[in-house]
Design an enzyme around this catalytic site. Structure first.
Site, PDB file in Angstrom:
ATOM      1  N   SER A   7      30.562  39.495  29.425  1.00  0.00           N
ATOM      2  CA  SER A   7      31.962  39.581  29.863  1.00  0.00           C
ATOM      3  C   SER A   7      32.223  38.498  30.899  1.00  0.00           C
ATOM      4  CB  SER A   7      32.269  40.976  30.418  1.00  0.00           C
ATOM      5  OG  SER A   7      31.293  41.370  31.342  1.00  0.00           O
ATOM      6  N   GLU A   9      34.800  37.212  34.129  1.00  0.00           N
ATOM      7  CA  GLU A   9      35.803  37.630  35.116  1.00  0.00           C
ATOM      8  C   GLU A   9      36.663  36.441  35.516  1.00  0.00           C
ATOM      9  OE1 GLU A   9      34.482  40.336  38.243  1.00  0.00           O
ATOM     10  OE2 GLU A   9      35.545  39.067  39.674  1.00  0.00           O
ATOM     11  N   HIS A  69      41.191  44.755  37.116  1.00  0.00           N
ATOM     12  CA  HIS A  69      40.568  45.377  38.284  1.00  0.00           C
ATOM     13  C   HIS A  69      41.698  46.087  39.016  1.00  0.00           C
ATOM     14  CE1 HIS A  69      36.874  42.519  38.683  1.00  0.00           C
ATOM     15  NE2 HIS A  69      37.271  42.598  37.426  1.00  0.00           N
ATOM     16  N   ASP A 101      39.195  45.398  49.871  1.00  0.00           N
ATOM     17  CA  ASP A 101      39.146  45.175  51.322  1.00  0.00           C
ATOM     18  C   ASP A 101      40.550  44.804  51.759  1.00  0.00           C
ATOM     19  OD1 ASP A 101      36.274  45.365  51.868  1.00  0.00           O
ATOM     20  OD2 ASP A 101      36.157  43.645  50.516  1.00  0.00           O
ATOM     21  N   PHE A 208      31.421  32.262  50.279  1.00  0.00           N
ATOM     22  CA  PHE A 208      31.621  33.544  49.582  1.00  0.00           C
ATOM     23  C   PHE A 208      30.473  34.493  49.904  1.00  0.00           C
ATOM     24  CE2 PHE A 208      33.903  32.111  45.389  1.00  0.00           C
ATOM     25  CZ  PHE A 208      35.082  31.972  46.086  1.00  0.00           C
ATOM     26  N   HIS A 258      27.722  39.869  33.231  1.00  0.00           N
ATOM     27  CA  HIS A 258      29.140  39.712  33.581  1.00  0.00           C
ATOM     28  C   HIS A 258      29.250  38.452  34.429  1.00  0.00           C
ATOM     29  CE1 HIS A 258      33.231  41.120  34.662  1.00  0.00           C
ATOM     30  NE2 HIS A 258      32.954  40.707  35.886  1.00  0.00           N
TER      31      HIS A 258
END
Ligand code: FAD
Length: 276
Positions: A7, A9, A69, A101, A208, A258
């Site tokens: 998958s 994203e 999401h 968040d 990140f 993913h």
């Protein structure tokens, strides 16, 4: 042996330039026959209007099975319920359910505290309609001071009705295998798919990783530094390393992969090409 489920994203583009970039990446990555693709959601409503629009485009224009999401922080039951109805009407059957968040400066906590509350809400309100994925953290969630409590909190999401989990990215396969063993011992049986971050921009990756608590092994950082501006060597090394990580995960029983694409096709495609 069947091919592992793959998958991809994406994040929701906000400008025409970003939209063109996503279209290009989605079209190229489609050739790898993903099981589904997913589209992130900005907590606190910052991309509230962009995620459904992007999911619609991935679905209707690119013909991809697109999973939104949905993060609950800052949202009300009514807002999240409305979005879920919209996704149901679009034909989405899979949701990635998160807490999210709150962006700094946004104080509104919303109606749900944890992702497990959102999972319970989706299960109760929509019965078995949606397949629910949740987030997992093989290197521990960055806000958790107790690693064992974090494992139990992960189990709460599964007990609330999640069908599967996707992990935060990591570069240490042992952390994944240990996490899976630990939660299996707690009675968690759902598939746990490793999240893979191909490396394209090392400076960005370091930033990140600090924010999300993913560890970059020191030897990788040192190599990247040593390559300096030699972009081809950086790309080759990064793709070889990430492909070897994927192979090890699949050999060790990971049910799929993913990919965090960052709306770029090349870094993910070059890892997949190495995996054959
Ligand atoms: P939770 O599962 O609720 O956990 C958050 C923290 O609370 C953890 O430390 C946990 O141990 C603790 N906790 C949970 N339940 C309890 C409890 N009952 N009592 C006490 N403590 C508890 N963010 C976005 O904003 N948008 C996205 O689209 C997005 N996509 C993501 C996709 C994946 C695959 C992953 C791994 C992360 C994603 N994130 C996204 C980031 C995620 O929102 C953050 O990591 C966030 O800090 C936690 O979300 P969660 O769903 O894991 O929260």
């Amino acid at each position: 042996m069947p091919s592992p489920a793959i998958s991809f994203e994406f994040y929701p583009p906000k400008t025409d330039e970003q939209r063109a970039q996503l279209d290009k990446a989605a079209a190229k990555l489609k050739s790898h026959n993903p099981d589904y693709v997913s589209c992130t959601f900005g907590a606190g409503g910052s991309t509230l209007s962009y995620t459904p629009e992007t999911v619609e485009r991935l679905h209707a224009y690119h013909g991809l099975d697109a999973a939104p999401h949905l993060s609950c922080v800052g949202g009300t039951r009514a807002e999240l319920g409305e979005l879920l109805l919209r996704y149901k009407a679009m034909g989405c059957r899979r949701i990635v359910a998160l807490r999210g968040d709150l962006p700094s400066g946004m104080g509104q906590a919303g109606d749900f505290r944890y992702a497990s509350d959102l999972v319970e809400f989706i299960r109760t309100e929509y019965d078995g309609f949606f397949h629910i994925e949740v987030a997992a953290y093989p290197e521990c969630h960055p806000q958790a001071d107790d690693a064992f409590a974090d494992l139990r909190n992960f189990k709460r999401k599964v007990d609330a009705g999640a069908n599967g989990a996707i992990t935060q990215y990591f570069y240490n396969a042992d952390a994944y295998f240990r996490f899976v063993d630990d939660v299996r011992r707690l009675g968690v049986e759902v598939p746990i798919v490793p999240g893979i971050m191909p490396i394209s921009n090392f400076t960005q990756l370091r930033r990140f990783s600090e924010a999300c608590g993913a560890e970059i092994p020191r030897w990788i950082g040192k190599r990247m530094q040593a390559f300096g501006d030699d972009v081809d060597s950086v790309r080759d090394f990064a793709s070889d390393f990430v492909a070897a990580l994927c192979q090890r995960l699949l050999d060790g029983g990971a049910p799929g992969l993913h990919f965090y694409t960052l709306n770029l096709s090349r870094p993910t495609s070059s890892v997949l090409a190495r995996l054959g």
